[in-house]
Motif scaffolding. Structure first.
Motif, short mmCIF file in Angstrom:
data_model
loop_
_atom_site.label_atom_id
_atom_site.label_comp_id
_atom_site.label_asym_id
_atom_site.label_seq_id
_atom_site.Cartn_x
_atom_site.Cartn_y
_atom_site.Cartn_z
N ARG A 297 83.23 -24.45 67.77
CA ARG A 297 83.25 -25.92 67.79
C ARG A 297 84.42 -26.45 66.96
O ARG A 297 85.05 -27.44 67.33
CB ARG A 297 81.92 -26.46 67.27
CG ARG A 297 80.72 -26.01 68.09
CD ARG A 297 79.46 -26.72 67.70
NE ARG A 297 78.29 -26.13 68.36
CZ ARG A 297 77.10 -26.73 68.45
NH1 ARG A 297 76.93 -27.93 67.92
NH2 ARG A 297 76.10 -26.14 69.06
N PHE A 298 84.69 -25.81 65.81
CA PHE A 298 85.84 -26.22 65.01
C PHE A 298 87.13 -26.07 65.82
O PHE A 298 88.02 -26.93 65.77
CB PHE A 298 85.92 -25.39 63.74
CG PHE A 298 84.96 -25.82 62.67
CD1 PHE A 298 84.16 -26.95 62.84
CD2 PHE A 298 84.84 -25.11 61.49
CE1 PHE A 298 83.28 -27.35 61.86
CE2 PHE A 298 83.96 -25.51 60.50
CZ PHE A 298 83.18 -26.63 60.68
N ARG A 299 87.22 -24.96 66.56
CA ARG A 299 88.43 -24.75 67.37
C ARG A 299 88.53 -25.78 68.48
O ARG A 299 89.63 -26.28 68.78
CB ARG A 299 88.40 -23.34 67.97
CG ARG A 299 89.56 -23.03 68.88
CD ARG A 299 89.46 -21.63 69.45
NE ARG A 299 88.18 -21.38 70.09
CZ ARG A 299 87.86 -21.82 71.30
NH1 ARG A 299 88.72 -22.54 72.01
NH2 ARG A 299 86.67 -21.57 71.83
N ILE A 300 87.41 -26.14 69.11
CA ILE A 300 87.43 -27.13 70.20
C ILE A 300 87.90 -28.48 69.67
O ILE A 300 88.64 -29.22 70.36
CB ILE A 300 86.03 -27.23 70.84
CG1 ILE A 300 85.72 -25.92 71.60
CG2 ILE A 300 85.93 -28.43 71.76
CD1 ILE A 300 84.30 -25.84 72.12
N MET A 301 87.49 -28.86 68.45
CA MET A 301 87.95 -30.12 67.86
C MET A 301 89.47 -30.14 67.80
O MET A 301 90.12 -31.15 68.17
CB MET A 301 87.36 -30.29 66.46
CG MET A 301 85.86 -30.43 66.41
SD MET A 301 85.29 -30.48 64.69
CE MET A 301 83.52 -30.35 64.91
N TRP A 302 90.05 -29.05 67.33
CA TRP A 302 91.51 -28.99 67.22
C TRP A 302 92.17 -29.02 68.59
O TRP A 302 93.20 -29.68 68.77
CB TRP A 302 91.92 -27.73 66.48
CG TRP A 302 93.40 -27.56 66.39
CD1 TRP A 302 94.26 -28.12 65.49
CD2 TRP A 302 94.22 -26.79 67.29
NE1 TRP A 302 95.55 -27.75 65.76
CE2 TRP A 302 95.56 -26.93 66.86
CE3 TRP A 302 93.96 -26.02 68.41
CZ2 TRP A 302 96.62 -26.32 67.50
CZ3 TRP A 302 95.01 -25.40 69.06
CH2 TRP A 302 96.32 -25.54 68.60
N GLU A 303 91.60 -28.32 69.57
CA GLU A 303 92.19 -28.30 70.91
C GLU A 303 92.19 -29.68 71.55
O GLU A 303 93.18 -30.10 72.17
CB GLU A 303 91.42 -27.30 71.78
CG GLU A 303 91.62 -25.85 71.36
CD GLU A 303 90.73 -24.90 72.14
OE1 GLU A 303 90.92 -23.68 72.00
OE2 GLU A 303 89.86 -25.38 72.90
#
Length: 816
Positions: A550-556
Motif C-alpha cells: 500500500r505504501f508503494r501504491i501511494m507513491w506510484e
C-alpha cells in the motif's frame, strides 16, 4: 527398564577365548569396555560377545501416544516395529563394538529380549558356558535400580551360574569379585573377614584392590587378590583405593614418628638384653634341677658335682661370649638406626621444602591460569563483537547487492519497455501514418469475434457509459471497453480519453493498446487484480493487500499525477481520481485509468507554479473525492488531484469508505488511537511511518486549497516511505522458502493436498496413490509388493501442510 552393564568371559573348547559383554549403552559402558580392553586383551587371543537385554515388545505405539497390543496389530507392522527397536538398540551398542574391533579382536552383538534382566543374562551365560562375568557396579543411592530390595548387581550375581566368576567394575577399576565354585566352593566373605576363603559369609562378592590392567590368572589354584565382600558394602573396597596418597600432615609428622621409632628401637635392644639374661638364669636353674634329678635317680653325687661345675663354667663362658656378641650387634644396629633417622630427618626437610616450592609453583600457575582465562574471555568477547560486525556488514552488503541487482533489472526492464514502446510507436506510425495518435485501430469484426459477440461470461465490469470485457485479441489478453450505443462514439469523454491516452506513456498510467473509434470501443491492457476499491473493500475473494504494498501504491499514484501535471505542452488534471479508477496488475503495480474526465490546460511549464486555476462551470467527478473549493467555485487546479490523493491515502490506511474518513483519522490521531482504526488485514503497520503517512493524507485533504502541499513536497516523503516498504517486502520474500522435503509426494513430486500412509510406510497424495494402485500392486518407492492397498490418513502432516500453505498464501497471495 534399566539394565546393568555386564561383561561375561567364557572359555570354550576352541582356541579363542570367548568373552561375552552385555551393555546398556549408558555412561558406565565406556568404563566397562576400557577395563575389558586393559584386562583381557593383553592376556591372549580372545573373542567378545556383546550382550544387550531389552524389554519384551508387547505392543506398538500410535501417533496419539496409545499402545496397541501385538495380537491386535498386523504382522507386517509388528515385524517392522520390532526391527525398528532392534535397530535402535544396535545403534546404541555399536560404538562399543567398534571400539573392540579397533583393537583387532572379534566382537559379536547379541540382542536378548527379556523383561527380567538377571535371568536373561543368566540364561545366555548358561547356554554358552561362559565362565566369567563382570558387572557394572550399582550406585548405592536412594534412586538406584533395585529388585526386591536388592541392588541389580547383587541380583545378577545371585542369578549367575556357580561355575561363573563374577567381577564388579566401577569407573574403569575392579570394585569387587565373586569367585566361582571351582575357586572358593561358592562361598563368600565380607570385607571385614580375616581370611579370603572363609565360608562363614553369605556374600558372593570378593573385594579386590589390584590394578585392573594386571594379568590376574583365573586358574582354580590361584586365590582372589583381595578379601571377599558383599556388593552393598563396596565402600570397603573404595577405601582401599583412597589410602595410597600422602598428604602434607603426614609429611609434617614424619619427623616425630622417626624419633619415636628410634626410641622404641633402643628400648627393644635393652629389653632383649635383659630377656637374654633372664633366660640365662632360667637355664642355669634348669641345669641345677637336672643335676638334682640325676642324683635322685642314682647318679653319684661326685659325678654330678663335677658335671655341674663343668656345666656351670661352660655355660658361664658361653654366656659371656654370647652377651658380648649380642651387645656388639646391638651397637651396630643402634648406629644403623641413628643413621637411618638422620637420613629420614634430611628427607623430611627436603620433602617439606619441595612441598613449599610446589605450593608456590602451584599458586603461580593458578595466577597464570587465571590471567589466561581472563585473556581468553576478553578474546571471546572481542571475537563475538567482530563476528557481529562481520554479520552486520555481510547483511548490509547483501542488501546493497540485492538493491543494486533490482535497480539493474528495473533499468534493464525500463530500457526494454522503452525500446519496445519505441518500436511499437514506429510501427504504428508506419501503419497509420498519424504522427500524433499512437494506437492501433481494430475493426468491429475483430472486436465482436474477440468478445464472442459480447458474451456475458466475458464481461468483467459495467458502468454508466459502457461495459468492459476480458478477452484475447491478437494472442494477448486485453480489456475492451464498449460504449452502450453507437452515439457514444461521438461522446466528448470518449474522444478526450482516446486523445489523452494515445499521447502519453507512463508505467503507472493505464496503457491504451488500440481502439475502434467508429463503434466507440477502447482496448486496454488487462489488469489481473482489478480495481483498488474492490481489493480494499473486499468485494472479491482475493487476499488483502499488505501494508508495504500500500505504501508503494501511494507513491506510484502520486508519481503518475506528477507526470500528468508536468505533461508537455499541455498539463493534464485527472479530476476523477479514486480507488475505483486505480487498477492493479498481477504484481499489484497500480495504474491510473479512466481519463475521460481529464482536463488539459494549455500552460507552459514555467507558469505552472504561478497560474494554477482554470474556470470550469460544470464540476464533474465523484462525490467525496471532488475538491470542496472546485465544487463551490468551479475553479479547478492541480490541487484538486492532491485532495483526491489525500482521500486515497487515508482509504489505503483504513480500508474505510470515503464518507467522513478525514474526521475519523483526525480524531484517532488526537486521541492516540491511530493503530486501532488501521486496516488490520494489511499486517502489522510500522508505527512511525504510518503516523507520518496519516498526517500527510490529512494535509492533502485540507478544505482550503492553499493549505494543501504540492506534489513536489509529497513525492520525496512518499519515496522515503516506499524504500521502507521495499525493505519489508524483501524481508517477507525471504520467508517464502521451498517446502520441506516430507511435504513432497514421491509420485507427483509436488506438495501433497491429502497425505496418507500406504502399507509400505511411505506417505503419498491420496489421488496419486489411488491412481497408482489401480494398475500396480507394488510400492512406487521401493518397488516391492504391497501387503495391502489400505491407506491411512496422515492428519499431522496434513495440518502442517495446510498451515504452510496458509502462510505462503498470506505472503504470496497478494500477487495472484
Amino acid at each position: 527398564m534399566e539394565q546393568k552393564d555386564v561383561v561375561g568371559n567364557g572359555k570354550g573348547s576352541s582356541d579363542p577365548r570367548v568373552i561375552a559383554i552385555a551393555l546398556n549403552g549408558g555412561a558406565k559402558s565406556k568404563y566397562i569396555v576400557r577395563w575389558i580392553v586393559e584386562k583381557f586383551i593383553p592376556e591372549g587371543k580372545v573373542a567378545f560377545k556383546l550382550l544387550h537385554v531389552f524389554p519384551k515388545i508387547t505392543g506398538v505405539p500410535t501417533p496419539m501416544g496409545n499402545l496397541i497390543p501385538l495380537p491386535q496389530v498386523r504382522d507386517d507392522v509388528a515385524v517392522a516395529y520390532k526391527k525398528e527397536i532392534e535397530w535402535q538398540r544396535t545403534e546404541m551398542i555399536l560404538p562399543f563394538q567398534k571400539a573392540l574391533i579397533q583393537k583387532k579382536v572379534s566382537a559379536e552383538l547379541v540382542l536378548i529380549e527379556a523383561d527380567d534382566v538377571p535371568n536373561g543374562i543368566s540364561r545366555e551365560i548358561a547356554k554358552h558356558g561362559i565362565k566369567s562375568l563382570v558387572i557394572g557396579a550399582s550406585s548405592n543411592s536412594l534412586f538406584a535400580r533395585r529388585v526386591k530390595g536388592q541392588l541389580l548387581s547383587s541380583v545378577i550375581s545371585d542369578c549367575a551360574p556357580t561355575f561363573c566368576t563374577v567381577y564388579v567394575v566401577s569407573k574403569g577399576k575392579l570394585e569387587a569379585l565373586r569367585p566361582s565354585n571351582t575357586k572358593t566352593n561358592g562361598n563368600a566373605v565380607e570385607c571385614d573377614s580375616p581370611a579370603t576363603n572363609s565360608t562363614n559369609s553369605s556374600s558372593r562378592y570378593t573385594n579386590s584392590t589390584f590394578d585392573p590392567g594386571s594379568n590376574y590368572s583365573e586358574s582354580p589354584s590361584s586365590s582372589p587378590p583381595g578379601p571377599v565382600k558383599h556388593p552393598d558394602s563396596l565402600t570397603c573396597v573404595k577405601a582401599g583405593y583412597n589410602n595410597s596418597g600422602t598428604n602434607s600432615a603426614e609429611l609434617a609428622s614424619f619427623q616425630s614418628i622417626n624419633t619415636r621409632n628410634a626410641d622404641e628401637a633402643c628400648s627393644s635392644t635393652v629389653g632383649t638384653l635383659t630377656s637374654e639374661k633372664s633366660s640365662f638364669k632360667t637355664t642355669n636353674g634348669d641345669n641345677e634341677s637336672w643335676i638334682t634329678d640325676q642324683v635322685s635317680n642314682g647318679i653319684p653325687s661326685s659325678r654330678c658335682g663335677q658335671a655341674s661345675a663343668s656345666t656351670s663354667q661352660l655355660a658361664s663362658s658361653e654366656t659371656e661370649v654370647n652377651i658380648n656378641l649380642e651387645l656388639e650387634k646391638m651397637r651396630i644396629e643402634l648406629r644403623h638406626i641413628r643413621g637411618m633417622y638422620a637420613i629420614a630427618q634430611n628427607e623430611t626437610v627436603d620433602a617439606t621444602r619441595r612441598l613449599s616450592d610446589l605450593s608456590m609453583l602451584r599458586n603461580e600457575e593458578a595466577m597464570k591460569l587465571k590471567q589466561i582465562s581472563e585473556k581468553e574471555k576478553k578474546a571471546q568477547e572481542l571475537a563475538k563483537l567482530e563476528k557481529e560486525k562481520f554479520e552486520s556488514a555481510k547483511r548490509e552488503a547483501e542488501y546493497a547487492r540485492g538493491r543494486a541487482h533490482r535497480e539493474v533489472m528495473h533499468r534493464r526492464e525500463a530500457e526494454q519497455n522503452a525500446a519496445r514502446d519505441a518500436k511499437e510507436s514506429e510501427k504504428l506510425k508506419n501503419v497509420l501514418g498519424d504522427p500524433v495518435y499512437h494506437y492501433q485501430k481494430f475493426t468491429w469484426e475483430e472486436i465482436v469475434s474477440a468478445t464472442s459477440s459480447f458474451s456475458e461470461k466475458l464481461k468483467i465490469g459495467e458502468g454508466s457509459y459502457g461495459s468492459v470485457y476480458k478477452c484475447k485479441l491478437h494472442y494477448s489478453t486485453v480489456a475492451i471497453k464498449v460504449l452502450h450505443s453507437k452515439e457514444g462514439a461521438n461522446n466528448k469523454q470518449f474522444h478526450q480519453e482516446l486523445d489523452i491516452l494515445s499521447r502519453i506513456r507512463h508505467p503507472h498510467v493505464l496503457l491504451l493498446l488500440g481502439a475502434c473509434p467508429e463503434q466507440g470501443c477502447l482496448v486496454y491492457e488487462y489488469m489481473e487484480n482489478g480495481s483498488l476499491e474492490d481489493r480494499l473493500l473486499q468485494n472479491n475473494d482475493k487476499p488483502p493487500i499488505p501494508w508495504y504494498e500500500r505504501f508503494r501504491i501511494m507513491w506510484e499514484v502520486a508519481s503518475a499525477l506528477a507526470f500528468l501535471h508536468n505533461n508537455k505542452p499541455k498539463a493534464i488534471i485527472h479530476r476523477d481520481l479514486k480507488p475505483a479508477n486505480i487498477l492493479l496488475d498481477h504484481n499489484l503495480v497500480s495504474k491510473i485509468g479512466d481519463a475521460g474526465l481529464c482536463t488539459m490546460l494549455n500552460l507552459e511549464p514555467s507558469s505552472l507554479s504561478t497560474l494554477t486555476l482554470y474556470k470550469d462551470t460544470s464540476p464533474v467527478g465523484t462525490l467525496c473525492y471532488i475538491d470542496p473549493e472546485y465544487q463551490r467555485t468551479g475553479l479547478i487546479s492541480m490541487k484538486a488531484d492532491v485532495y483526491a490523493l489525500g482521500m486515497v491515502i487515508l482509504q489505503l490506511l483504513t480500508a474505510k469508505p470515503a464518507v467522513g474518513i478525514t474526521h475519523v483519522v483526525e480524531d484517532a490521531i488526537k486521541e492516540g488511537r491511530l493503530m486501532k482504526i488501521l486496516d488490520r488485514s494489511a499486517g502489522r503497520w510500522p508505527l512511525r511511518e504510518t503516523a507520518e503517512i496519516a498526517l500527510l493524507g490529512l494535509q492533502c485533504a485540507e478544505l482550503r486549497r492553499k493549505d494543501r502541499p504540492d506534489l513536489k513536497s509529497i513525492l520525496p516523503a512518499l519515496e522515503r516511505i516506499k524504500d521502507v516498504a521495499e525493505n519489508a517486502r524483501d524481508l517477507a520474500a525471504k520467508i517464502l522458502i521451498a517446502p520441506p522435503s516430507h511435504f513432497i509426494c514421491p509420485i507427483l513430486k509436488g506438495v501433497m493436498d491429502d497425505p496418507c500412509v500406504a502399507s509400505d510406510g511411505y506417505t503419498y497424495d491420496r489421488k496419486a496413490i489411488e491412481m497408482w494402485l489401480k494398475d500396480n500392486d507394488t510400492s512406487p518407492t521401493t518397488d516391492f509388493p504391497l501387503s495391502s492397498k489400505n491407506l491411512i490418513p496422515n492428519y499431522t502432516l496434513s495440518y502442517a501442510i495446510t498451515e504452510w500453505k496458509s502462510k505462503r498464501r498470506i505472503q504470496n497471495g497478494n500477487y495472484s
